[in-house]
Scaffold this motif. Sequence first.
Motif, short mmCIF file in Angstrom:
data_model
loop_
_atom_site.label_atom_id
_atom_site.label_comp_id
_atom_site.label_asym_id
_atom_site.label_seq_id
_atom_site.Cartn_x
_atom_site.Cartn_y
_atom_site.Cartn_z
N VAL A 42 -16.80 38.29 -7.89
CA VAL A 42 -16.36 37.42 -6.80
C VAL A 42 -17.50 37.06 -5.87
O VAL A 42 -17.58 35.94 -5.35
N ASN A 43 -18.41 38.00 -5.65
CA ASN A 43 -19.48 37.81 -4.67
C ASN A 43 -20.82 37.43 -5.29
O ASN A 43 -21.86 37.50 -4.63
N ALA A 44 -20.80 37.01 -6.54
CA ALA A 44 -22.01 36.48 -7.18
C ALA A 44 -22.15 35.02 -6.77
O ALA A 44 -21.99 34.10 -7.58
N LEU A 45 -22.44 34.80 -5.50
CA LEU A 45 -22.44 33.45 -4.93
C LEU A 45 -23.43 32.54 -5.65
O LEU A 45 -24.56 32.91 -5.91
N GLY A 46 -22.96 31.34 -5.95
CA GLY A 46 -23.77 30.39 -6.69
C GLY A 46 -23.42 30.33 -8.16
O GLY A 46 -23.87 29.43 -8.88
N SER A 47 -22.61 31.27 -8.61
CA SER A 47 -22.15 31.27 -10.00
C SER A 47 -20.73 30.71 -10.07
O SER A 47 -20.13 30.37 -9.04
N ASP A 48 -20.19 30.65 -11.27
CA ASP A 48 -18.79 30.21 -11.44
C ASP A 48 -17.89 31.41 -11.17
O ASP A 48 -17.32 32.01 -12.08
N THR A 49 -17.77 31.74 -9.89
CA THR A 49 -17.17 33.02 -9.49
C THR A 49 -15.73 33.20 -9.93
O THR A 49 -15.33 34.31 -10.31
#
Length: 508
Positions: free
Chosen positions: A321-328
Amino acid sequence: MKAETKYKGSVKLSAIGDALGWITEFEKNTQSLNEKFGTKRIDSFHTWKKVVGGRFYGFIDTIKAGAYSDDTQLLLAVARSIKKDGASDHNYFAKTELVNWLEYARGGGRTVKVAADKIQRKSVKWFNNFYSYKINGENYDYKQSGANGAAMRVLPIALANLGNIEKIKEEIFCNSIITHGHPRAILGAMLYGYALNQIIVYRPEDFNWENYITHIGLDFPKKFELSFANRAEIREWIKEWNKTGNTTFETIYSETLTETQDQLRFVFQSIKQTLPVQETLKKLGCFDQATKGSGTATVIAGIYLATKFHKTPLEAVIEAVNALGSDTDSIAAFTGGLIGALHGHNIIPDKWKSVQDFEYLDQIAEMLLAISEDRFEENRTPLTSNLKTLNNIVEDDFDLDEEIEFAPLGNGKITLIDRQPTLTKGKYNLLLETALENGQTILVSKLFNDPTYSKRIDEPNEIEMLLGLAKDNLRPKTLEKLKKYLSKQKKMPTEQLEILFTIIKNEE
């Protein structure tokens, strides 16, 4: 652990991952999260807003805390398309579920929406939905659609056919080609189904991550060869695919197998060497604009997170969820589906049980288990009521609490009505939130001409609408500067207003 516990865990944690990840999908950094939600790390549901339908004719969609996106909507549509023998009714999914999904889609990507639109052509069958289109001078081709829009919906196929690997792969292949034509989308979907099938048989205390990943990657090209390619529909699809271009489907599929096996090897080494999550996801291509939605890379990201954090399963979802910048939302849905299949639904904390349609997700899981155990009785009856329909709305004549019908989901009751004027004068969007008797909730929207436009004196002007959008998207200090600037403008050229709208919208 009972099979029912694992099935419910997989379905619900997939939806939970989707709902949590949808919040962060458009966020660029932790500062933005902190200003909007008062936290630098999302681990619970929040209400948020999203502009839908473009600047001139769009509306502001208020996403309630716990609401899921198209990932889960289409997962449920696939589940309803599975017959009692575990085979999927691909024509029903393509021509009924997918087409009508366009009426209530939330967060759907361009590829799936275009495919859903194109499948409506009378001459098109579920296995020959080839198309190409141009937007802003750029060409888009069905054969090049390799994102995860297929993988995100196929969990039900894997659960309904537990233990039958060949059937899982064949049914997933067929479902995937309804919308996606590139091997990355198709192989990613089959890989997710295979990974689910392997992890669900483990007891959490006996799970060995090395054995799990090694087993998936062992003889990978052989494991994922298209043993069902002689099926008439697939044979025809491959023949059509190979009519254009200089490279055959078989060649690109073979290259994708090698590429995916290499990514699995990298993930194994990453866990072994305890590489940081951010570094691992970056090397998988999850932050690169060109590859962040890859059907293979995002599924492998889900396998990686579920495996790395198998002893702290909730952390696996939160990391996604917090892998910001990815297709979360999709990565978190894959992670949740796998973690839920391993640990079951008892690990779900109370704060996540408010996910949209919690009880309906349970019903779907129970249905999939019944199919897998050969004890399910189909009950798909056509709509026969004389209620107003939400399909292809032509008039704004609905009332709160009014009973309606929506094909193919059945009857329901309107729970919220909202009418929002658009930036284009004389138009407005009608929003109808509906609770269906089957347990699912949907939001249907429709753009209308406003017959009372010339008489209205309370219509928000463009400056007010600009400020309304700015309040949702800008940081407080920036918002104050914009207010001061606008207060000094007696009249603003349309071109300048359009530039401001574009800048503010892109802050999302």
